[in-house]
Design an enzyme around this catalytic site. Structure first.
Site, PDB file in Angstrom:
ATOM      1  N   HIS A 185      31.388  60.860  30.108  1.00  0.00           N
ATOM      2  CA  HIS A 185      30.129  61.609  30.196  1.00  0.00           C
ATOM      3  C   HIS A 185      30.248  62.896  30.996  1.00  0.00           C
ATOM      4  CE1 HIS A 185      28.006  58.460  28.151  1.00  0.00           C
ATOM      5  NE2 HIS A 185      28.399  57.560  29.024  1.00  0.00           N
TER       6      HIS A 185
ATOM      7  N   GLU B 203      29.816  46.114  28.992  1.00  0.00           N
ATOM      8  CA  GLU B 203      28.533  46.821  29.021  1.00  0.00           C
ATOM      9  C   GLU B 203      27.775  46.714  27.707  1.00  0.00           C
ATOM     10  OE1 GLU B 203      29.231  50.940  30.010  1.00  0.00           O
ATOM     11  OE2 GLU B 203      31.006  51.084  28.778  1.00  0.00           O
TER      12      GLU B 203
ATOM     13  N   ASP C  80      24.467  50.883  30.011  1.00  0.00           N
ATOM     14  CA  ASP C  80      24.694  50.585  28.600  1.00  0.00           C
ATOM     15  C   ASP C  80      24.354  49.136  28.273  1.00  0.00           C
ATOM     16  OD1 ASP C  80      25.516  53.013  27.307  1.00  0.00           O
ATOM     17  OD2 ASP C  80      27.218  52.989  28.663  1.00  0.00           O
TER      18      ASP C  80
HETATM   19  C1  3PY Z   1      26.950  52.127  32.642  1.00  0.00           C
HETATM   20  O1  3PY Z   1      26.102  51.805  33.493  1.00  0.00           O
HETATM   21  O2  3PY Z   1      26.773  52.021  31.437  1.00  0.00           O
HETATM   22  C2  3PY Z   1      28.228  52.639  33.088  1.00  0.00           C
HETATM   23  O3  3PY Z   1      29.074  52.900  32.284  1.00  0.00           O
HETATM   24  C3  3PY Z   1      28.457  52.839  34.541  1.00  0.00           C
HETATM   25  O4  3PY Z   1      28.103  54.087  34.915  1.00  0.00           O
HETATM   26 MG    MG Z   2      28.472  52.895  30.292  1.00  0.00          MG
END
Ligand code: 3PY
Ligand code: MG
Length: 253
Positions: free
Chosen positions: A48, A152, A178
């Site tokens: 990101h 995630e 995520d």
């Molecule tokens: C998320 O929270 O999705 C991450 O990848 C950590 O920043």
């Molecule tokens: Mg993430």
């Protein structure tokens, strides 16, 4: 002679917990200043953040020139990008959205020289070996890897013990943002169902044999996470720190 051991991996193996500052800014000056400010580990975000490969090499140099170490989060579990990041001398990698043991094993294979994997070989000329100054690099490179897989997505939840058991996966790092999105609750980090899901993931990772890492929920402190067995916490981010500090002194508050 040039030799480079993975200091972050050594720290973790000797029982130390670690914290890192995320680098979204792609600024070598900022990451260098972060190390001098007391952040010896910088987590360069290629998923990101703005930096691509050619900027990341300057970020790595800046962190290392100040005496720090880097972890790079790659944009995706892509064997082409992984081998390029490794060739510039990065030893600690975070890979987003690993959902199955098969994906985890593919990541390890992409990062490893044969016979463990199929990382392409150019050890005699890459920055990772000091452009050939370290003739032992090719033999040692696999052992110096630290591979952190992100958990995630809902699809990963039933596979955590198998992912954590993959040889070469050192740590599973929870991405709550995520994860909440994949549960249909994007930005719901305070949602009780997201909090419960994160707690379940923490338990499964702790039972998997892999180390536990993560990005904290707003309701938790880093100390609480370390108390629960986390070995790595990455909360603060360079651009957020700058924005909040700048806002405090801004003329139009
Ligand atoms: C998320 O929270 O999705 C991450 O990848 C950590 O920043
Ligand atoms: Mg993430």
């Amino acid at each position: 002679m040039f030799t480079k051991e993975n200091r972050i991996k050594r720290q973790l193996l000797t029982g130390a917990n670690i914290e890192a500052m995320w680098c979204q800014s792609a600024s070598p000056t900022i990451v260098e200043a972060a190390v001098y400010a007391g952040w010896p580990i910088v987590l360069i975000d290629n998923e990101h953040g703005f930096a691509g490969l050619e900027t990341t090499i300057h970020l790595v140099r800046a962190v290392e020139s100040a005496g720090g170490s880097v972890i790079v989060r790659v944009p995706w579990n892509d064997p082409v990008y992984l081998k390029q990041i490794l060739d510039i001398g990065v030893q600690s990698l975070m890979i987003p959205m690993i959902g199955t043991a098969r994906e985890a094993a593919a990541a390890v294979a992409a990062c490893s020289y044969p016979p463990r994997g199929w990382r392409g070989y150019a050890a005699g000329v890459v920055r990772a070996s000091g452009y050939g100054a370290d003739p032992g690099y090719g033999r040692r490179a696999n052992d110096e890897l630290l591979i952190i897989a992100q958990i995630e997505e809902v699809r990963a939840l039933d596979n955590i013990s198998e992912i954590g058991a993959v040889d070469g996966i050192d740590m599973l790092f929870i991405g709550p943002n995520d994860l909440s999105g994949s549960m249909g609750r994007l930005e719901g980090l305070d949602d009780p169902e997201v909090i419960t899901a994160v707690a379940e993931v923490e338990k499964k990772i702790s039972a998997s044999g892999a180390m536990l890492g993560g990005f904290p929920l707003p309701s938790t402190t880093n100390e609480e996470l370390f108390g629960k067995g986390y070995r790595f916490v990455a909360r603060h981010c360079d651009v957020w720190l700058f924005r909040t500090a700048a806002a405090k002194v801004a003329p139009s508050k």
